[in-house]
Design an enzyme around this catalytic site. Structure first.
Site, PDB file in Angstrom:
ATOM      1  N   CYS A  38      -9.217   7.304  -7.339  1.00  0.00           N
ATOM      2  CA  CYS A  38      -8.690   6.423  -8.381  1.00  0.00           C
ATOM      3  C   CYS A  38      -8.559   5.004  -7.845  1.00  0.00           C
ATOM      4  O   CYS A  38      -9.263   4.107  -8.270  1.00  0.00           O
ATOM      5  CB  CYS A  38      -7.339   6.927  -8.857  1.00  0.00           C
ATOM      6  N   GLU A  70      -7.579   4.562  -4.171  1.00  0.00           N
ATOM      7  CA  GLU A  70      -7.211   4.742  -2.783  1.00  0.00           C
ATOM      8  C   GLU A  70      -8.058   3.874  -1.863  1.00  0.00           C
ATOM      9  O   GLU A  70      -9.278   3.909  -1.909  1.00  0.00           O
ATOM     10  CB  GLU A  70      -7.370   6.211  -2.372  1.00  0.00           C
TER      11      GLU A  70
END
Lengths: 302, 786
Positions: B430, B432
């Site tokens: 997402c 990271e």
């Protein structure tokens, strides 16, 4: 009252009140009475306490706290004993559901400035700034001037969205501290203007010409009100007026919309513009073309 | 989109995923016969090789890029060595309404007879759950945290550009060199390293074998092919598979096929989280693109077609489904391959190229679930790139998401990565942050921060069950002031994070010892030189993230307590606790007061935002730098994916006026409906979080389509994004969709199959979301303007 004034809203991220990212300050009070006005809460300097039925949970807190006995029952909607209301705002402060609201707030210049400075990075990144609108911002000239100076001290771009219906000296003194004026050309005929707006147009035109002479940047806007100002003759005269200004070559067409009508309900007022039709795309295009034919640059929306 | 791509896309879009038991059967067979013969890494490698030799392979009509993990597109294998689906799990997956995976009853039967008996009790998940302590189990059951590695292997990995310069033979040569350099006299772990290196070498050879089988198949198919042009294409595929991945690619087509084989290898070996990500694919492919245009072997259109083929391949691979409760409740087909576009080159110069635009075009035209593009905006990125990205966002697919590449670099430099490695890094999954091709940055699980406040309010007891799951920190009435109350919250927080880390470190060693990933280790630097596995500290950098959820909910709740209980004293503790216990059923007036008369996060109001900073600092202090088992440590990450819905269900009513069971705030976004001062205020509030100290934050903004109609309004949106980044924001993403459309889609899902919306750090088909997630998206604040 030099250090403060009355506003009815301060809106960050306003997309339609001037170039780039801006915060708009809405000052209360207006000498005009446009039939189509979409900010009726800005008409009077005096505030009202209004009641939002949708938010009300009928808890009765407002009745309990009102020190003046101005409220008869919870959900009658309006301030049924308005005569007694002292605008102490006790009910507004106490309402847990935010259903009781004041249509205006008395604020100081530092309070407004603190609010405006919060979005400084957005103005700087986008080249935007602050827009003063209303109501009619020139209706509280000292307050407006103090705010404009305050913005100037932080190099914030300042726009004033005004009818230009004000004393020439007021306009002149405000102009010193303003980077951009946004002025409506609602109608060219003195009579038609007088009838729909409540004041004549001559003062407005003189003030616009004065601003041009002062070398001020002006955006002229044409609020497109069907059946009122979209006739050929008015378009022609509007264009002629703009052409004569020389330094202004553009007009922004603002098609009438009815988003303000709910506000009238909330205020318990009759909306005089309810019979005005919303211009369709064809109409908008026709008006835009008519201005273009007269050699003006046209943008739809402000 | 040309006809070929339209056909391939349609096939990929319309096929319901199926479960394939092939991998599980081959694995069971292989383990029954060979287990115990080799060291564990070599056993894993031998099994990988066995799969590459035996699994059914597939080359579809129209395909230019070849290779599937399952026997055909959209067929997903299971990984019983990690988590063994029961017969019931498979039946639920087959029948559930949302995101089903179809499987034949006969296959379920075979699975139950042959696979389940062998792996039950042997799978990583079973072994983990028998080992974890009781207090961990209690906290886990109470919904205080989740555990990432109980169903899937640690992953979250992206590649750097190495595989475009080196073929498998080059890697083998490096492995052999490393083996020669082993020092058995002075290095006590040399024997372990040898086994690991041997395993890596077997995997390289297996990947070549796998490609050679495709070459053979393509040649056979070419002979049979009636259509001359397709015959030629098949021959070309054969030639490519004969060279790739054995040798480094030399053309654009070969480079894409190279990536795809490596991608397939990593997601076949294990089911690592977030599949695999190519990293900065626009940078990696650019030399091949430029060369092809110059020597006339490539056109822009052909490049676009090949990229589209890759995109479709990614979409052909839905996420491996989970087991247990989650099999019924949650499901997305998305396996989170994120394509990074733009950003900077390792030397710091601007990286946006024609290929970045081309890739964006491909995503726009295909608008598939996977892969999802993200655009990386640095201070040097041309405005046009952001503008073009916003034009795609305006269409309402929820992507691309937008990242601040300067912040992403700083986050990495802060934790000690070299500047060059940081620049070559980016974001995967997402949001990271990681050093692509050089880091294992493992998500370990979500942390339910508001739940920790709930424990604090009840002296360590979970009010939903009456069980003591935290520690006793005193009754709320006993705290003389807010600071003392807050200290109790911090004690609970540290206790829970302690539990989480303790078990994570245990699981981490289990993966290192029992479930190494030798193929993945080949392509991640410095696993070969260290002779260590990806899971065992082989990579240059080794990070563990704990994802902290509900910052909006916790901040607003603390603010309510501070404002009404401590500062004004208008609400007493018994009154508040009673209201929470009864879910405000008798106290709507109090609920309204808490909800409307409390300074909330997301309004650029320091009274709330200071509390947010305080919580963030507590999280940071509790997590950052805590040791993992690889000699490095934990960092915090502010991501919730869809967990804020689950965590909300596990949480009673909260002091901010939120009712029991409703979702918490998502990512680092304000609570739903709490941000009442417009998007600039949201951004200012978010900017008060020192995001550089995180491994990523996530901000959702929802706008009405109407206000973004004109290009001028897009410029304003661009300015909004750039200001956020100038203030240190990590990420922002937009949903451009109105409530009416979403309601219509709920009513007539068939008419809205294509409607992609931003869920968390990814988009999903709205009609495939369960009702809770749909409602959660609808309840996000719609940003309007005056």
């Amino acid at each position: 009252m030099k250090s403060g004034g009355v506003v009815f809203a301060i809106k960050p991220f306003s997309m339609h009140d001037g170039p780039n990212l801006r915060t708009t300050v809405f000052l209360k009070g207006c000498p005009l009475r446009c039939r189509w006005c979409h900010n009726p809460e800005g008409l009077h300097v005096d505030s009202l306490v209004v009641h939002d039925r949708e938010k009300c949970i009928e808890c009765g807190t407002c009745l309990e706290v009102c020190p003046h006995g101005a409220l008869g029952s919870v959900n009658l909607g309006q301030n049924e004993k308005l005569g007694r209301c002292q605008l102490c705002l006790t009910c507004v402060d106490a309402c847990p559901a935010l259903a009781r609201q004041s249509t205006g707030v008395q604020v100081t210049v530092p309070e407004v400035m603190a609010q405006l400075l919060k979005d400084l990075p957005f103005y700087e990144e986008s080249g935007g700034g602050v827009t003063f609108s209303g109501g009619e911002p020139l209706f509280q000239p000292e307050f407006l001037k103090a705010l404009l100076e305050g913005c100037g001290n932080h190099s914030i771009h300042r726009a004033v969205d005004t009818s230009c219906f004000a004393d020439r000296r007021v306009v002149e003194s405000i102009a010193e501290h303003t980077d951009l004026f946004m002025v409506d050309l609602k109608h060219m005929s003195e009579e038609a203007h007088q009838e729909a707006v409540g004041v004549g147009v001559a003062t407005i035109h003189e003030n616009i010409r004065m601003l041009v002479q002062m070398d001020k940047k002006i955006r002229l806007r044409f609020p497109l009100i069907p059946e009122f100002n979209d006739g050929d003759e008015n378009i022609r005269e509007t264009a002629a007026f703009v052409e004569a200004l020389e330094s202004v070559t553009r007009i922004d067409v603002l098609p009438y919309h009815q988003t303000g009508s709910r506000k009238y309900q909330k205020l318990g007022l009759q909306y005089a513009g309810s019979d005005i039709g919303i211009p369709d795309q064809q109409k908008i295009t026709a008006v835009v073309e008519a201005f273009r034919l007269r050699g003006l640059e046209v943008q739809v929306g402000g | 989109m040309n006809d070929r791509i339209a056909r391939l896309r349609d096939q990929s879009f319309s096929q319901t995923p199926t479960l394939s038991i092939e991998r599980a059967l081959l694995e069971t067979e292989f383990y029954q016969e060979h287990n115990g013969k080799y060291s564990i890494p070599v056993m894993r490698a031998q099994f990988f090789n066995y799969l590459c030799e035996k699994k059914q392979i597939y080359i579809g009509d129209d395909e230019l890029i070849v290779g599937e993990r399952g026997p055909r597109p959209r067929a997903v294998p299971t990984f019983p060595e990690l988590t063994c689906h029961s017969k019931e799990d498979l039946q639920i997956l087959n029948q559930r309404e949302m995101a089903p995976y179809r499987i034949e009853e006969a296959d379920i039967q075979i699975y139950a007879e042959r696979v389940v008996p062998y792996w039950q009790g042997r799978s990583m998940r079973d072994r983990i759950f028998t080992e974890v302590p009781d207090d961990w189990q209690k906290a886990y059951r109470a919904g205080l945290f989740t555990e990432f590695m109980e169903q899937r292997a640690p992953g979250h990995t992206a590649l750097d550009g190495s595989i475009y310069h080196y073929g498998m033979h080059d890697y083998i040569e490096r492995i052999e060199t490393a083996i020669r350099r082993l020092d058995y006299q002075d290095d006590g772990s040399a024997a372990d390293r040898y086994e690991q290196l041997k395993a890596m070498k077997i995997c390289c050879q297996a990947a070549i074998t796998f490609a050679q089988r495709h070459a053979l198949l393509a040649r056979e198919m070419a002979v049979q092919e009636q259509d001359a042009q397709r015959g030629q294409e098949l021959l070309e595929i054969a030639q490519i598979c004969e060279r790739i991945p054995a040798y480094a690619p030399s053309t654009f087509h070969e480079a894409i096929q190279m990536y795809w084989f490596v991608h397939l290898g990593t997601i076949t070996e294990l089911n690592g989280w977030d599949a695999m990500t190519p990293g900065h694919i626009d940078q990696h492919l650019l030399p091949f693109y430029d060369k092809g245009l110059v020597d006339g072997t490539l056109t822009r259109e052909r490049a676009k077609e090949l990229l589209a083929c890759l995109w479709i391949k990614v979409n052909n691979h839905p996420a491996p489904p989970k087991v247990g409760v989650t099999a019924k409740e949650s499901g997305t087909y998305n396996d989170f391959t994120q394509i990074n576009l733009g950003g900077v080159k390792p030397d710091g110069s601007e990286a946006t190229s024609e290929l970045s635009y081309l890739a964006l075009e491909v995503s726009d035209e295909l608008h598939l679930l996977q892969p999802q593009p993200s655009v990386h905006i640095s201070s040097t990125t041309p405005n046009r790139f952001l503008q073009k990205s916003l034009e795609v966002i305006r269409k309402g697919y929820g992507y691309p998401s937008i990242f601040n590449s300067d912040a992403v670099v700083m986050e990495q430099v802060r934790v000690g990565k070299s500047l060059e490695d940081a620049r070559e890094g980016g974001t995967s999954g997402c949001i990271e942050t990681g050093a692509f091709g050089k880091e294992a940055y493992i998500l370990t699980g979500y942390l339910n921060v508001p739940k920790i406040l709930e424990l604090t309010l009840h002296d360590g007891v979970d009010p939903l069950t009456g069980e003591l799951v935290g520690i006793s920190t005193g009754k709320p009435q006993s705290f003389s002031d807010f600071d003392h109350f807050y200290q109790a919250f911090e004690k609970q927080l540290n206790h829970i994070i302690g539990l989480k880390i303790r078990v994570n470190n245990y699981i981490e060693r289990m993966y290192a010892k029992y479930s190494p990933a030798p193929f993945l280790s080949v392509v991640i630097k410095d696993c070969i030189t260290k002779g260590k596995d990806y899971y065992d500290g082989g990579p240059r950098y080794n990070t563990n993230y704990i994802q902290c959820c509900g910052i909006g909910t916790i901040t607003d709740s603390l603010s309510a307590i501070k404002t009404h209980v401590f500062d004004s004293g208008e609400v007493s503790w018994p009154e508040l606790l009673e209201a929470l216990a009864t879910n405000f059923s008798e106290t709507e007036v109090l609920r309204q007061k808490l909800w409307n008369r409390t300074p909330f996060f997301g309004n650029d109001d320091d009274r709330a935002d200071e509390l947010m900073r305080r919580v963030y600092q507590s999280l940071f202090a509790a997590i950052d730098g805590k040791p993992n088992t690889k000699g490095t440590g934990y960092h915090l990450n502010m991501l919730s994916t869809t967990c804020h819905v689950y965590f909300g269900k596990m949480l009673g009513a909260t002091p901010n006026g939120r009712k029991a069971g409703l979702p918490q705030s998502d990512g680092t976004s304000p609570s739903h409906g709490a941000d009442r001062s417009g998007p600039t205020a949201v951004i200012k509030s978010l900017a008060k979080m020192d995001q550089i100290k995180s491994g990523g934050t996530l901000l959702n903004q929802r706008f009405l389509p109407d206000i973004l109609k004109t290009d001028r309004s897009l410029e304003k949106l661009a300015a909004l994004v750039k200001t956020y980044f100038r203030l240190g924001g990590h990420h922002i993403q937009f949903n451009i969709v109105d409530t009416q459309t979403l309601r219509k889609a709920q009513a007539e899902p068939d008419g809205y199959r294509n409607l992609l919306v931003r869920v968390a750090g990814y988009s999903d088909y709205f009609v495939n979301l369960d009702r809770d997630h749909q409602e959660e998206i609808i309840s996000r604040t719609q940003q309007e303007t005056c």
